[in-house]
Write an enzyme that holds these catalytic residues in place. Sequence first.
Site, PDB file in Angstrom:
ATOM      1  N   GLY A   9       0.727  -1.148  -0.003  1.00 36.13           N
ATOM      2  CA  GLY A   9       0.078  -0.086  -0.115  1.00 36.13           C
ATOM      3  C   GLY A   9       0.901   1.050  -0.206  1.00 36.13           C
ATOM      4  O   GLY A   9       1.579   1.387   0.974  1.00 36.13           O
ATOM      5  N   PHE A  10       0.866   2.086  -0.879  1.00 39.87           N
ATOM      6  CA  PHE A  10       1.481   3.237  -0.954  1.00 39.87           C
ATOM      7  C   PHE A  10       0.948   4.372  -1.556  1.00 39.87           C
ATOM      8  O   PHE A  10       1.130   5.438  -2.278  1.00 39.87           O
ATOM      9  CB  PHE A  10       2.618   3.183  -2.207  1.00 39.87           C
ATOM     10  CG  PHE A  10       3.955   3.787  -1.924  1.00 39.87           C
ATOM     11  CD1 PHE A  10       4.620   3.859  -0.528  1.00 39.87           C
ATOM     12  CD2 PHE A  10       4.671   4.509  -2.801  1.00 39.87           C
ATOM     13  CE1 PHE A  10       5.677   4.609  -0.399  1.00 39.87           C
ATOM     14  CE2 PHE A  10       5.988   5.178  -2.523  1.00 39.87           C
ATOM     15  CZ  PHE A  10       6.515   5.298  -1.217  1.00 39.87           C
ATOM     16  N   GLY A  11      -0.466   4.597  -1.118  1.00 34.61           N
ATOM     17  CA  GLY A  11      -1.323   5.745  -0.947  1.00 34.61           C
ATOM     18  C   GLY A  11      -0.935   6.809  -0.081  1.00 34.61           C
ATOM     19  O   GLY A  11       0.289   6.704   0.477  1.00 34.61           O
ATOM     20  N   VAL A  13      -1.408   7.049   3.398  1.00 32.26           N
ATOM     21  CA  VAL A  13      -0.820   6.137   4.702  1.00 32.26           C
ATOM     22  C   VAL A  13       0.378   5.541   4.398  1.00 32.26           C
ATOM     23  O   VAL A  13       1.465   5.745   5.190  1.00 32.26           O
ATOM     24  CB  VAL A  13      -1.604   5.291   5.156  1.00 32.26           C
ATOM     25  CG1 VAL A  13      -1.150   4.655   6.445  1.00 32.26           C
ATOM     26  CG2 VAL A  13      -3.114   5.794   5.808  1.00 32.26           C
ATOM     27  N   THR A  99      -3.194  -1.024   3.089  1.00 34.20           N
ATOM     28  CA  THR A  99      -4.207  -0.899   1.857  1.00 34.20           C
ATOM     29  C   THR A  99      -5.657  -0.560   2.192  1.00 34.20           C
ATOM     30  O   THR A  99      -5.933  -0.863   3.479  1.00 34.20           O
ATOM     31  CB  THR A  99      -4.268  -2.306   0.988  1.00 34.20           C
ATOM     32  OG1 THR A  99      -4.447  -3.253   1.872  1.00 34.20           O
ATOM     33  CG2 THR A  99      -2.803  -2.491   0.484  1.00 34.20           C
ATOM     34  N   LYS A 124      -8.978  -3.056   8.555  1.00 38.21           N
ATOM     35  CA  LYS A 124     -10.596  -3.541   9.847  1.00 38.21           C
ATOM     36  C   LYS A 124     -11.022  -4.794   9.561  1.00 38.21           C
ATOM     37  O   LYS A 124     -10.972  -5.549  10.378  1.00 38.21           O
ATOM     38  CB  LYS A 124     -11.097  -2.405  10.013  1.00 38.21           C
ATOM     39  CG  LYS A 124     -10.542  -1.028  10.485  1.00 38.21           C
ATOM     40  CD  LYS A 124     -11.672  -0.101  10.605  1.00 38.21           C
ATOM     41  CE  LYS A 124     -11.910   0.671   9.650  1.00 38.21           C
ATOM     42  NZ  LYS A 124     -10.840   1.638   9.067  1.00 38.21           N
ATOM     43  N   GLU A 148      -2.993  -1.452  15.654  1.00 38.38           N
ATOM     44  CA  GLU A 148      -3.306   0.006  16.477  1.00 38.38           C
ATOM     45  C   GLU A 148      -4.225   0.840  15.497  1.00 38.38           C
ATOM     46  O   GLU A 148      -4.907   1.547  15.990  1.00 38.38           O
ATOM     47  CB  GLU A 148      -1.927   0.629  17.182  1.00 38.38           C
ATOM     48  CG  GLU A 148      -2.282   1.873  17.937  1.00 38.38           C
ATOM     49  CD  GLU A 148      -3.046   1.548  19.329  1.00 38.38           C
ATOM     50  OE1 GLU A 148      -4.171   1.772  19.329  1.00 38.38           O
ATOM     51  OE2 GLU A 148      -2.536   0.725  19.934  1.00 38.38           O
ATOM     52  N   LYS A 223     -14.999  -0.775  14.142  1.00 39.70           N
ATOM     53  CA  LYS A 223     -14.184  -0.243  15.210  1.00 39.70           C
ATOM     54  C   LYS A 223     -14.477  -0.821  16.420  1.00 39.70           C
ATOM     55  O   LYS A 223     -13.804  -1.408  17.399  1.00 39.70           O
ATOM     56  CB  LYS A 223     -13.800   1.222  14.966  1.00 39.70           C
ATOM     57  CG  LYS A 223     -12.998   1.532  13.856  1.00 39.70           C
ATOM     58  CD  LYS A 223     -13.298   3.232  13.709  1.00 39.70           C
ATOM     59  CE  LYS A 223     -12.413   3.388  12.401  1.00 39.70           C
ATOM     60  NZ  LYS A 223     -12.744   5.238  12.165  1.00 39.70           N
TER      61      LYS A 223
END
Length: 333
Positions: A9-11, A13, A99, A124, A148, A223
Site C-alpha cells: 500500500g503506497f497511498g 498512509v 491498503t 479492519k 493499533e 471499530k
Amino acid sequence: MLISLSLLGFGNVGRGVAQVLLEKKEWFRRKYGLEFRVVSISDSSATIWDESGIDLMEALEVKKTFGSLSYWGDEYSIYHLSPIDVARKVESDVFIDVTPANPEAYKWYMEAFRMGRHVVTSNKPPLVFHYVELIQEAAMRGVNYRFEATVMAGTPIITLLQESLLGDEVDSIEGVFNGTTTFILSEMEKGLTFDEALKKAQALGIAEANPDVDIKGFDAAYKATILHNVAFEPMSFKKVEIRGIDDVSPEDIKRAKAQGNVIRLVAKIEKKRVSVEPVEIPKTSPLAVYGTSNVAVIKSDLMGEIVLRGAGAGVKETASAVVSDIIKCVKRE
C-alpha cells in the site's frame, strides 16, 4: 539491529509511513538501536523489490510524479505480485498492510505468519471477521499481529486495552469513532442540510466519494467490534446493532440544540453487546467531540473512568500508529 520491512500500500498512509521511516531514521537508531530497511513496496500497479533496500526518497518522488510505481526506471526490478505472493516470497521481518479495507487480507496475513513474519496493519475487516484464526496463527508461529491503526488512528486505545489495563476488568466502552459523521453532524449544527454537509466533507477529502460505509455506521461498527474482541471476547459482526446518521434530520439537530445537546454517532460496547447509533448527548459530555476528533470513554473496575481523546484520522496520525507497531514487533525488552 537491522529490520527488513515489506510495505503493501503506497497511498496516503503508505507514503506517510515511508516519510516517517526516512525522516526519523537516525532517531530510531539512537533511541532503539533499530535500522529499518524497506525491501519491497507495492501499490495497485506493481511491486518494487530489492533485498538490499529501496531508496525511500526516490520512491516518494516517483509516486508523486507519476502516481504509480510501475513507471519507475531501470534502477529497481518491477514485479507484478499479488499481496499473498509478497507475503510468501519477499524476505522481510515485518509485513505491513496499509491498503484499503479488504476482508480477503486475512489470507495475506496467514501466509505471512506461516513464513515467520510479523504483521502490522490498518486494515479492519480481517480483525472483524477472522480475529480468532489470525490471533491463534500468530501465537502458534511466535510472531506479532499488531493493529493499533485500525481504531482511532494514532490514539493508542488498542495498546491501552492490551498492555496497560492488565489487572482491570473492562465494564464498558463508549465512543465516537467516525470522524466523517462527526464532521457532517457538526456542520448540520451550523445550519447546513445533510446533503450540503456531506458534499462539504467530500470536497475536503473527509468523506469518500461513496460515503455509505461511514454514514450508515459500518466503519464505526467495525471499530467497535475490534474493541469488543480485544476488551472482552470474539464477537460475530452479525450481532452488532447498527443505525447510521442518514436519517438524522435538521429538525432533530435543532431539537437537540434547543436542549443544550448535540447528536453524535455513538458506539456502545459491553460484553456480548455492541451497538452503533445516533445519540443525543449533552454538550458537556466527553463524547461531544467536534470536527474529525475521536473519543473513547473506558470504564473498568479498578481505574474507573478513562477518557481517551485524539485524532481519529490523518496521515501522520495513522503513520504514527503503524510505525509504533513496527517497533513493538521487533524491539527487545
